[in-house]
Design a protein around this motif. Structure first.
Motif, PDB file in Angstrom:
ATOM      1  N   SER A 167       1.099  -0.993   0.075  1.00  0.00           N
ATOM      2  CA  SER A 167      -0.333   0.038  -0.328  1.00  0.00           C
ATOM      3  C   SER A 167       0.607   1.220  -0.373  1.00  0.00           C
ATOM      4  CB  SER A 167      -1.007  -0.007   1.157  1.00  0.00           C
ATOM      5  OG  SER A 167       0.138   0.099   2.448  1.00  0.00           O
ATOM      6  N   LYS A 168       2.140   0.255   0.079  1.00  0.00           N
ATOM      7  CA  LYS A 168       2.818   2.603   0.567  1.00  0.00           C
ATOM      8  C   LYS A 168       3.649   2.825  -0.862  1.00  0.00           C
ATOM      9  CE  LYS A 168       3.889   2.656   4.817  1.00  0.00           C
ATOM     10  NZ  LYS A 168       2.759   3.143   5.508  1.00  0.00           N
TER      11      LYS A 168
ATOM     12  N   ASN B 128      -6.102   4.149  -9.152  1.00  0.00           N
ATOM     13  CA  ASN B 128      -6.399   3.047  -7.890  1.00  0.00           C
ATOM     14  C   ASN B 128      -7.452   1.936  -8.934  1.00  0.00           C
ATOM     15  OD1 ASN B 128      -5.361   2.772  -5.488  1.00  0.00           O
ATOM     16  ND2 ASN B 128      -5.614   4.648  -4.707  1.00  0.00           N
ATOM     17  N   LEU B 129      -7.702   1.366  -8.315  1.00  0.00           N
ATOM     18  CA  LEU B 129      -8.936   1.166  -9.002  1.00  0.00           C
ATOM     19  C   LEU B 129     -10.408   1.667  -8.486  1.00  0.00           C
ATOM     20  CD1 LEU B 129     -10.669  -1.258 -11.173  1.00  0.00           C
ATOM     21  CD2 LEU B 129     -10.525  -2.956  -9.080  1.00  0.00           C
TER      22      LEU B 129
ATOM     23  N   ASP C 119      -8.926   1.162  -1.583  1.00  0.00           N
ATOM     24  CA  ASP C 119      -7.058   1.413  -1.643  1.00  0.00           C
ATOM     25  C   ASP C 119      -6.361  -0.543  -3.037  1.00  0.00           C
ATOM     26  OD1 ASP C 119      -4.788   2.424  -1.264  1.00  0.00           O
ATOM     27  OD2 ASP C 119      -4.209   1.221  -0.239  1.00  0.00           O
ATOM     28  N   VAL C 120      -7.530  -0.495  -3.973  1.00  0.00           N
ATOM     29  CA  VAL C 120      -7.111  -1.461  -4.274  1.00  0.00           C
ATOM     30  C   VAL C 120      -6.251  -0.784  -6.068  1.00  0.00           C
ATOM     31  CG1 VAL C 120      -7.154  -2.657  -6.680  1.00  0.00           C
ATOM     32  CG2 VAL C 120      -8.910  -2.766  -4.147  1.00  0.00           C
TER      33      VAL C 120
ATOM     34  N   GLY D 216      -4.354 -11.117  -2.364  1.00  0.00           N
ATOM     35  CA  GLY D 216      -3.229 -11.057  -1.295  1.00  0.00           C
ATOM     36  C   GLY D 216      -2.674  -9.816  -1.549  1.00  0.00           C
ATOM     37  N   GLN D 217      -2.306  -9.231  -2.709  1.00  0.00           N
ATOM     38  CA  GLN D 217      -1.259  -7.814  -3.126  1.00  0.00           C
ATOM     39  C   GLN D 217      -2.342  -6.455  -3.328  1.00  0.00           C
ATOM     40  OE1 GLN D 217      -1.195 -10.496  -4.474  1.00  0.00           O
ATOM     41  NE2 GLN D 217       0.726 -11.172  -3.923  1.00  0.00           N
ATOM     42  N   ASN D 218      -3.570  -6.642  -2.769  1.00  0.00           N
ATOM     43  CA  ASN D 218      -4.592  -5.440  -3.465  1.00  0.00           C
ATOM     44  C   ASN D 218      -3.999  -5.161  -4.768  1.00  0.00           C
ATOM     45  OD1 ASN D 218      -7.399  -5.173  -1.766  1.00  0.00           O
ATOM     46  ND2 ASN D 218      -6.316  -3.265  -1.569  1.00  0.00           N
TER      47      ASN D 218
END
Length: 179
Positions: free
Chosen positions: A17-18, A46-47, A62-63, A144-146
């Motif tokens: 996320s960073k 972001n999606l 936050d994808v 898993g990684q969004n």
């Protein structure tokens, strides 16, 4: 301006996320050349949360939509100007400029559905009819990684419909309607 984007790419973490979101307006052929040169994975945007929720992401707000060098190389090798497939089929070759627009292509598709790739990973497949054929964009759903990550794209001659798209990329026979 381009130098600032390159610096952000170099300083951004490769996962999570960073990761620095570059913005779709900064994703172009030069940016992808730099990604290949530096072997860096990038988050472009972001999606939309409503689409992320439909795709089953745990954190839909936050994808990241990402792209990585090995997938770019695969697309250019398999569907680029020098590929045997393009030479034999006379389909339009995929360029870095086309790859840089993958999100726009996917978001404006006529047909969109979920499937699994050859490795069993869940993918979002998007296709759209053009005047002289159609395009297909494949994005891997990485819960898993969004992330929704670019996987492949190609152009094809003819008329697109669910059965043609399914046969071309070995999808399940029935694609669900556009998300």
């Amino acid at each position: 301006m381009q130098y600032g984007i390159f610096k952000r790419i170099e300083q951004s973490p490769k996962y999570g996320s960073k990761m620095d979101i570059l913005g779709a307006q900064n994703c172009n052929a030069k940016t992808l050349e730099f990604v290949l040169l530096k072997n860096k994975r990038i988050a472009v945007s972001n999606l939309a949360p409503q689409i992320a929720q439909k795709l089953g992401f745990k954190y839909p707000n936050d994808v990241h939509r990402t792209i990585q060098p090995d997938e770019i190389i695969h697309t250019l090798t398999r569907h680029g100007a020098d590929s045997d497939l393009v030479k034999k089929s006379r389909q339009k070759a995929v360029t870095l400029d086309e790859i840089s627009k993958w999100m726009d292509y996917a978001d404006n598709a006529d047909i969109q559905g979920l499937s699994k790739d050859k490795s069993g990973n869940e993918v979002l497949v998007s296709a759209k009819q053009l005047d002289n054929g159609y395009y297909v964009v494949i994005e891997q759903i990485r819960k898993g990684q969004n992330e929704l990550s670019y996987k492949n794209m190609y152009f094809e001659n003819g008329i697109v419909d669910e059965s043609v798209v399914g046969r071309k990329i070995e999808l399940a026979p029935q694609l669900p309607p556009k998300l």
